[in-house]
Design a protein around this motif. Structure first.
Motif, mmCIF file in Angstrom:
data_model
loop_
_atom_site.group_PDB
_atom_site.id
_atom_site.type_symbol
_atom_site.label_atom_id
_atom_site.label_comp_id
_atom_site.label_asym_id
_atom_site.label_seq_id
_atom_site.Cartn_x
_atom_site.Cartn_y
_atom_site.Cartn_z
ATOM 1 N N SER A 1 0.865 -1.021 -0.294
ATOM 2 C CA SER A 1 -0.186 -0.185 0.010
ATOM 3 C C SER A 1 1.222 1.112 -0.074
ATOM 4 N N LYS A 2 2.019 1.323 0.385
ATOM 5 C CA LYS A 2 2.897 2.329 0.484
ATOM 6 C C LYS A 2 4.243 1.991 -0.106
ATOM 7 N N THR A 3 4.504 2.749 -1.246
ATOM 8 C CA THR A 3 6.020 2.518 -1.997
ATOM 9 C C THR A 3 6.255 2.612 -1.309
ATOM 10 N N SER A 4 8.340 2.343 -0.791
ATOM 11 C CA SER A 4 8.648 4.380 -0.069
ATOM 12 C C SER A 4 10.842 3.813 -0.110
ATOM 13 N N ILE A 5 10.794 4.584 -0.183
ATOM 14 C CA ILE A 5 12.697 4.288 -0.507
ATOM 15 C C ILE A 5 13.197 5.304 0.529
ATOM 16 N N ALA A 6 13.656 4.130 1.523
ATOM 17 C CA ALA A 6 14.219 4.749 2.490
ATOM 18 C C ALA A 6 15.756 4.837 2.097
ATOM 19 N N ALA A 7 16.310 5.454 3.278
ATOM 20 C CA ALA A 7 17.474 7.044 3.204
ATOM 21 C C ALA A 7 18.935 6.055 3.977
ATOM 22 N N ALA A 8 19.552 6.259 2.947
ATOM 23 C CA ALA A 8 20.667 5.168 3.059
ATOM 24 C C ALA A 8 21.673 5.853 4.375
ATOM 25 N N SER A 9 21.976 4.491 4.775
ATOM 26 C CA SER A 9 23.082 4.278 6.128
ATOM 27 C C SER A 9 23.999 5.206 5.762
ATOM 28 N N ALA A 10 24.862 5.501 7.158
ATOM 29 C CA ALA A 10 26.593 5.748 7.025
ATOM 30 C C ALA A 10 27.288 5.602 6.140
ATOM 31 N N THR A 11 28.244 6.427 5.835
ATOM 32 C CA THR A 11 28.657 6.388 4.456
ATOM 33 C C THR A 11 30.162 5.214 5.572
#
Length: 470
Positions: free
Chosen positions: A237-247
């Motif tokens: 029901s939700k297409t989400s893009i999760a933020a990348a973790s730290a480098t």
């Protein structure tokens, strides 16, 4: 409709029954149950477990089954530790005819009529009809449009399970059947559409409906008719893009006088898509030569966005000439705050969730002061990975993943002009320039072209395909 077996439990039951009838009398039993020492008793126990039981409570009959293959074992989650299983439960409730007053009478009706609910392999007629002629399917316009789009590709949804419903001994004056569809309680961001074909009074109706998740975590569908075929489709029901973790970084050595060489890798940025076979993740890596051996997290980052609105102009330029069929479109940007001269081997590695998928990557470069639109075709490996090297920090790379089953392309060159028939640089005929790109010379005409299509400076060179002056 051609029916499948009753599912894995029924197959297992049949195998167990065959085994029981072919082997010597043995004692079987679990827990507090008394061992079954008679082959017939064992056969009955296997059959009871394989078939759903319909229970009469006053005037209401209720049948519950737990079919296989709900699809939720691949349901993506933003929480990597979230528990997911294949649990699924479907319950059918209906009013029985007044002539049926006992459980034995209901059992007799079921024995004569067949199962009240059975999982089948073929999709409902409504499921197939809406793909070809939505005008013949009932439902709100919003539900119909969304339902048709949802099943336009198997990449779009998690699972599609169909059930044949034929309530034995139903009260034909009421003819209301309640179907309760209960997916795994651990599933996240799930929406449910019902595509059903119901027969009432000899009239067949096809309909689609988006179901609302109840407070009990179940979807409820009310049917008006004597029999029905229902295909339940689960999707995100939700297409989400999760933020990348730290480098993170790894030192390859160096010294204070000559500087240090570090390899930077971002964490993954993820998009939760379709059915688990096209869930997206990407990461970026780059080598950075720097004065300080201590890694600076800001030196490398990655972000992603969905859809054509954020796509590289190479994609939009290509789409204007040739519509491109894709299942998902993800735009990925890898950026660094380090001096560009100190950055080498920048790469984006992406995973599309399945092997042998064709992935077309659109991007632009600048050559001789002109913006050149290009694309590169990649094929995912056995683990679903593709790698795009030669990345320019800050550039948007648009990854278009071909629909399931499309044969991956096999380009003869690693980088292909976006529009082969458009004007080209005569010194590099395989690298066309984007027509009317205002970023080229600031005039808004791009590539020096004037309104009549001829070149501003006629050098005598023309496109080998179109004859247009370059």
């Amino acid at each position: 409709m051609k029916k499948s077996s009753l599912g894995k439990r029924a197959v297992a039951g049949a195998c167990a029954l065959s085994l029981a009838l072919s082997m010597p009398v043995l004692a079987f039993g679990t827990g507090e149950e008394a061992p079954a020492t008679d082959q017939q008793a064992l056969a009955e126990a296997v059959a009871d477990e394989a078939a759903p039981e319909t229970v009469l409570d006053g005037t209401t009959a209720s049948t519950t089954i737990s079919p296989d293959d709900s699809g939720l074992s691949v349901q993506p989650s933003t929480d990597p530790d979230a528990a997911t299983t294949d649990d699924l439960e479907v319950t059918v409730e209906y009013e029985v005819d007044g002539s049926i007053t006992t459980q034995d009478e209901l059992d007799a009706a079921i024995e004569e009529n067949g199962p009240v609910i059975e999982q089948v392999a073929t999709k409902s007629e409504a499921f197939e009809q809406i793909k070809t002629d939505a005008s013949k399917v009932e439902g709100t316009e919003a539900d119909k449009a969304a339902a048709a789009e949802l099943i336009s590709s198997p990449d779009n949804y998690i699972s599609a399970n169909t059930f044949q419903i034929d309530p034995a001994g139903q009260d034909n004056t009421t003819t209301t059947v309640t179907v309760v569809y209960a997916p795994d309680a651990n599933a996240e961001n799930v929406s449910c559409y019902a595509y059903y074909t119901v027969t009432k009074g000899g009239v067949t109706i096809n309909k689609v409906e988006k179901l609302t998740l109840g407070a009990d975590g179940k979807y409820t569908l009310e049917l008006e008719g004597q029999t029905a075929e229902v295909t339940f489709v689960l999707a995100n029901s939700k297409t989400s893009i999760a933020a990348a973790s730290a480098t993170t970084n790894k030192s390859n050595g160096g010294d204070a006088e000559n500087g240090y060489d570090l390899v930077y890798t971002t964490g993954e940025t993820k998009a939760l898509l379709g059915n688990g076979q096209l869930n997206w993740s990407a990461q970026a890596t780059a080598d950075v030569h720097q004065a300080d051996e201590t890694g600076v997290a800001a030196y490398l980052s990655i972000n992603a966005s969905e859809g054509e609105g954020s796509a590289n102009t190479a994609y939009t330029s290509f789409a204007a000439y040739y519509p491109f069929d894709y299942a998902k479109l993800i735009n990925v940007t890898a950026s660094t705050t380090a001096d560009p001269e100190d950055v080498t081997n920048a790469k984006i590695t992406a995973n599309v969730g399945a092997a042998n998928r064709s992935v077309r990557v659109f991007y632009t470069i600048v050559e001789d002061g002109k913006t050149v639109a290009k694309y590169r075709d990649l094929t995912s490996d056995a683990s679903g990975n593709v790698a795009f090297d030669g990345v320019t920090p800050g550039m948007v790379y648009t990854f278009a993943v071909a629909p399931a089953g499309q044969t991956p392309s096999d380009p003869s060159t690693p980088d292909i002009p976006v529009v082969p028939d458009q004007p080209v640089n005569p010194d590099q005929p395989n690298q066309p320039i984007i027509p009317n790109d205002p970023s080229v010379d600031g005039t808004g005409e791009g590539d020096g072209a004037v309104s009549n299509g001829a070149a501003a400076a006629d050098t005598g060179a023309t496109s080998p395909k179109t004859g247009i002056f370059a």
